[in-house]
Design a protein around this motif. Structure first.
Motif, mmCIF file in Angstrom:
data_model
loop_
_atom_site.group_PDB
_atom_site.id
_atom_site.type_symbol
_atom_site.label_atom_id
_atom_site.label_comp_id
_atom_site.label_asym_id
_atom_site.label_seq_id
_atom_site.Cartn_x
_atom_site.Cartn_y
_atom_site.Cartn_z
ATOM 1 N N THR A 9 4.258 4.776 -13.446
ATOM 2 C CA THR A 9 3.763 5.315 -12.176
ATOM 3 C C THR A 9 2.268 5.056 -12.039
ATOM 4 O O THR A 9 1.812 4.590 -10.994
ATOM 5 N N ASN A 10 1.503 5.323 -13.087
ATOM 6 C CA ASN A 10 0.056 5.098 -13.025
ATOM 7 C C ASN A 10 -0.279 3.626 -12.836
ATOM 8 O O ASN A 10 -1.192 3.285 -12.080
ATOM 9 N N GLU A 11 0.458 2.736 -13.485
ATOM 10 C CA GLU A 11 0.223 1.300 -13.310
ATOM 11 C C GLU A 11 0.502 0.875 -11.870
ATOM 12 O O GLU A 11 -0.275 0.126 -11.271
ATOM 13 N N VAL A 12 1.611 1.354 -11.325
ATOM 14 C CA VAL A 12 1.981 1.008 -9.949
ATOM 15 C C VAL A 12 0.931 1.549 -8.975
ATOM 16 O O VAL A 12 0.477 0.834 -8.073
ATOM 17 N N LEU A 13 0.532 2.799 -9.164
ATOM 18 C CA LEU A 13 -0.471 3.394 -8.270
ATOM 19 C C LEU A 13 -1.809 2.686 -8.398
ATOM 20 O O LEU A 13 -2.482 2.454 -7.386
ATOM 21 N N ASN A 14 -2.196 2.318 -9.612
ATOM 22 C CA ASN A 14 -3.458 1.600 -9.769
ATOM 23 C C ASN A 14 -3.416 0.215 -9.137
ATOM 24 O O ASN A 14 -4.427 -0.266 -8.622
ATOM 25 N N ASP A 15 -2.252 -0.422 -9.128
ATOM 26 C CA ASP A 15 -2.121 -1.694 -8.406
ATOM 27 C C ASP A 15 -2.362 -1.475 -6.909
ATOM 28 O O ASP A 15 -3.047 -2.266 -6.261
ATOM 29 N N LEU A 16 -1.814 -0.396 -6.371
ATOM 30 C CA LEU A 16 -2.004 -0.100 -4.945
ATOM 31 C C LEU A 16 -3.445 0.319 -4.655
ATOM 32 O O LEU A 16 -3.986 -0.007 -3.590
ATOM 33 N N ILE A 17 -4.062 1.007 -5.588
ATOM 34 C CA ILE A 17 -5.486 1.343 -5.437
ATOM 35 C C ILE A 17 -6.308 0.061 -5.364
ATOM 36 O O ILE A 17 -7.190 -0.077 -4.511
ATOM 37 N N LEU A 80 -0.200 -7.383 -8.907
ATOM 38 C CA LEU A 80 0.774 -7.540 -7.825
ATOM 39 C C LEU A 80 0.413 -8.697 -6.889
ATOM 40 O O LEU A 80 1.086 -9.712 -6.850
ATOM 41 N N TYR A 81 -0.640 -8.527 -6.117
ATOM 42 C CA TYR A 81 -1.001 -9.529 -5.121
ATOM 43 C C TYR A 81 -2.498 -9.746 -5.102
ATOM 44 O O TYR A 81 -3.268 -8.840 -5.286
ATOM 45 N N ARG A 82 -2.892 -10.955 -4.844
ATOM 46 C CA ARG A 82 -4.313 -11.298 -4.819
ATOM 47 C C ARG A 82 -4.757 -11.745 -3.440
ATOM 48 O O ARG A 82 -5.862 -12.253 -3.291
ATOM 49 N N THR A 83 -3.956 -11.541 -2.472
ATOM 50 C CA THR A 83 -4.226 -12.096 -1.161
ATOM 51 C C THR A 83 -5.527 -11.613 -0.551
ATOM 52 O O THR A 83 -6.249 -12.393 0.061
ATOM 53 N N TRP A 84 -5.865 -10.342 -0.720
ATOM 54 C CA TRP A 84 -7.102 -9.878 -0.097
ATOM 55 C C TRP A 84 -8.318 -10.595 -0.677
ATOM 56 O O TRP A 84 -9.279 -10.872 0.043
ATOM 57 N N MET A 85 -8.275 -10.920 -1.947
ATOM 58 C CA MET A 85 -9.380 -11.676 -2.530
ATOM 59 C C MET A 85 -9.442 -13.063 -1.896
ATOM 60 O O MET A 85 -10.523 -13.579 -1.641
ATOM 61 N N ASP A 86 -8.272 -13.646 -1.656
ATOM 62 C CA ASP A 86 -8.236 -14.951 -0.996
ATOM 63 C C ASP A 86 -8.816 -14.847 0.408
ATOM 64 O O ASP A 86 -9.523 -15.743 0.864
ATOM 65 N N ALA A 113 3.189 -5.266 -1.371
ATOM 66 C CA ALA A 113 2.780 -4.479 -2.538
ATOM 67 C C ALA A 113 3.391 -3.081 -2.490
ATOM 68 O O ALA A 113 3.906 -2.578 -3.495
ATOM 69 N N TYR A 114 3.363 -2.470 -1.334
ATOM 70 C CA TYR A 114 3.950 -1.131 -1.204
ATOM 71 C C TYR A 114 5.469 -1.189 -1.340
ATOM 72 O O TYR A 114 6.072 -0.315 -1.964
ATOM 73 N N LYS A 115 6.090 -2.222 -0.789
ATOM 74 C CA LYS A 115 7.539 -2.378 -0.924
ATOM 75 C C LYS A 115 7.911 -2.513 -2.396
ATOM 76 O O LYS A 115 8.840 -1.861 -2.885
ATOM 77 N N SER A 116 7.156 -3.330 -3.115
ATOM 78 C CA SER A 116 7.399 -3.525 -4.541
ATOM 79 C C SER A 116 7.222 -2.208 -5.303
ATOM 80 O O SER A 116 8.016 -1.873 -6.191
ATOM 81 N N ALA A 117 6.194 -1.464 -4.967
ATOM 82 C CA ALA A 117 5.942 -0.181 -5.638
ATOM 83 C C ALA A 117 7.103 0.784 -5.412
ATOM 84 O O ALA A 117 7.530 1.491 -6.330
ATOM 85 N N LEU A 118 7.622 0.796 -4.201
ATOM 86 C CA LEU A 118 8.718 1.712 -3.876
ATOM 87 C C LEU A 118 10.033 1.328 -4.557
ATOM 88 O O LEU A 118 10.943 2.147 -4.645
ATOM 89 N N GLU A 119 10.125 0.110 -5.045
ATOM 90 C CA GLU A 119 11.333 -0.329 -5.752
ATOM 91 C C GLU A 119 11.409 0.226 -7.169
ATOM 92 O O GLU A 119 12.456 0.191 -7.790
ATOM 93 N N HIS A 120 10.302 0.774 -7.678
ATOM 94 C CA HIS A 120 10.289 1.366 -9.017
ATOM 95 C C HIS A 120 10.992 2.726 -8.981
ATOM 96 O O HIS A 120 10.526 3.649 -8.324
ATOM 97 N N LYS A 121 12.080 2.822 -9.687
ATOM 98 C CA LYS A 121 12.879 4.059 -9.717
ATOM 99 C C LYS A 121 12.137 5.208 -10.399
ATOM 100 O O LYS A 121 12.454 6.370 -10.186
ATOM 101 N N ILE A 130 4.316 9.898 -0.480
ATOM 102 C CA ILE A 130 2.969 9.412 -0.169
ATOM 103 C C ILE A 130 3.003 7.909 0.106
ATOM 104 O O ILE A 130 2.425 7.430 1.090
ATOM 105 N N LEU A 131 3.704 7.174 -0.746
ATOM 106 C CA LEU A 131 3.770 5.714 -0.591
ATOM 107 C C LEU A 131 4.476 5.318 0.694
ATOM 108 O O LEU A 131 4.047 4.381 1.381
ATOM 109 N N VAL A 132 5.546 6.024 1.040
ATOM 110 C CA VAL A 132 6.271 5.732 2.282
ATOM 111 C C VAL A 132 5.351 5.966 3.485
ATOM 112 O O VAL A 132 5.307 5.140 4.413
ATOM 113 N N GLU A 133 4.602 7.058 3.446
ATOM 114 C CA GLU A 133 3.692 7.356 4.561
ATOM 115 C C GLU A 133 2.567 6.332 4.658
ATOM 116 O O GLU A 133 2.237 5.869 5.754
ATOM 117 N N GLU A 134 1.991 5.964 3.533
ATOM 118 C CA GLU A 134 0.918 4.969 3.550
ATOM 119 C C GLU A 134 1.439 3.610 4.000
ATOM 120 O O GLU A 134 0.779 2.919 4.780
#
Length: 159
Positions: A9-17, A80-86, A113-121, A130-134
């Motif tokens: 959970t912390n890894e997934v949330l830190n990726d979204l952060i 997860l994704y590097r697109t914003w850096m690009d 990224a959020y879709k991928s995070a939500l796939e984690h059971k 929180i993730l669904v709302e964001e």
């Protein structure tokens, strides 16, 4: 002691952060690059920066509550994704249309990224909410950026 579920959970949330940190930096760069843009677009970008700060902080509270350390960087070393850096490096021109196009790409990456995070059971129900709302709020941002993109002439001036 962290459990495997807490660690994931912390890894997934830190990726979204990190994605939200990238989003903040991307829109700050866009505001600097757009010289003669419609002030409404600049205001939209400021709103998106503020939204990402809020999302980041909300996720950070959850990471810290679980005993983790909140990510402070961007996805340059990314998981997860590097697109914003690009996007930040893709501003070769300063016309509104190309910048909005880059922003669409970044917003689509945030959606993935959020879709991928939500796939984690392992994600607990309260955090999942929180993730669904964001994710929904980010989708609304994507739709707004696409609408502005569609309203701008090819040479970058609003229609």
């Amino acid at each position: 002691m962290e459990t495997p579920t807490t660690t994931i959970t912390n890894e997934v949330l830190n990726d979204l952060i990190a994605i939200n940190n990238d989003r903040i930096a991307g829109y700050e760069k866009a505001i600097k690059e757009i010289k003669n843009a419609d002030p409404v677009i600049k205001e939209l970008f400021m709103t998106m920066i503020n939204d990402s700060r809020e999302y980041r902080n909300t996720l950070g509270v959850e990471v810290q509550a679980a005993g983790g350390t909140m990510e402070t960087g961007t996805t340059a070393a990314g998981k997860l994704y590097r697109t914003w850096m690009d996007i930040k490096s893709a501003f070769s021109g300063t016309d509104v249309k190309s910048i909005l196009s880059s922003c669409v790409t970044g917003e689509e990456a945030a959606q993935r990224a959020y879709k991928s995070a939500l796939e984690h059971k392992e994600i607990p129900a309260n955090i999942r909410l929180i993730l669904v709302e964001e994710k929904a709020a980010l989708k609304a941002s994507l739709d707004r950026i696409k609408a502005y993109y569609n309203d701008v002439k090819d040479y970058g001036e609003p229609v």
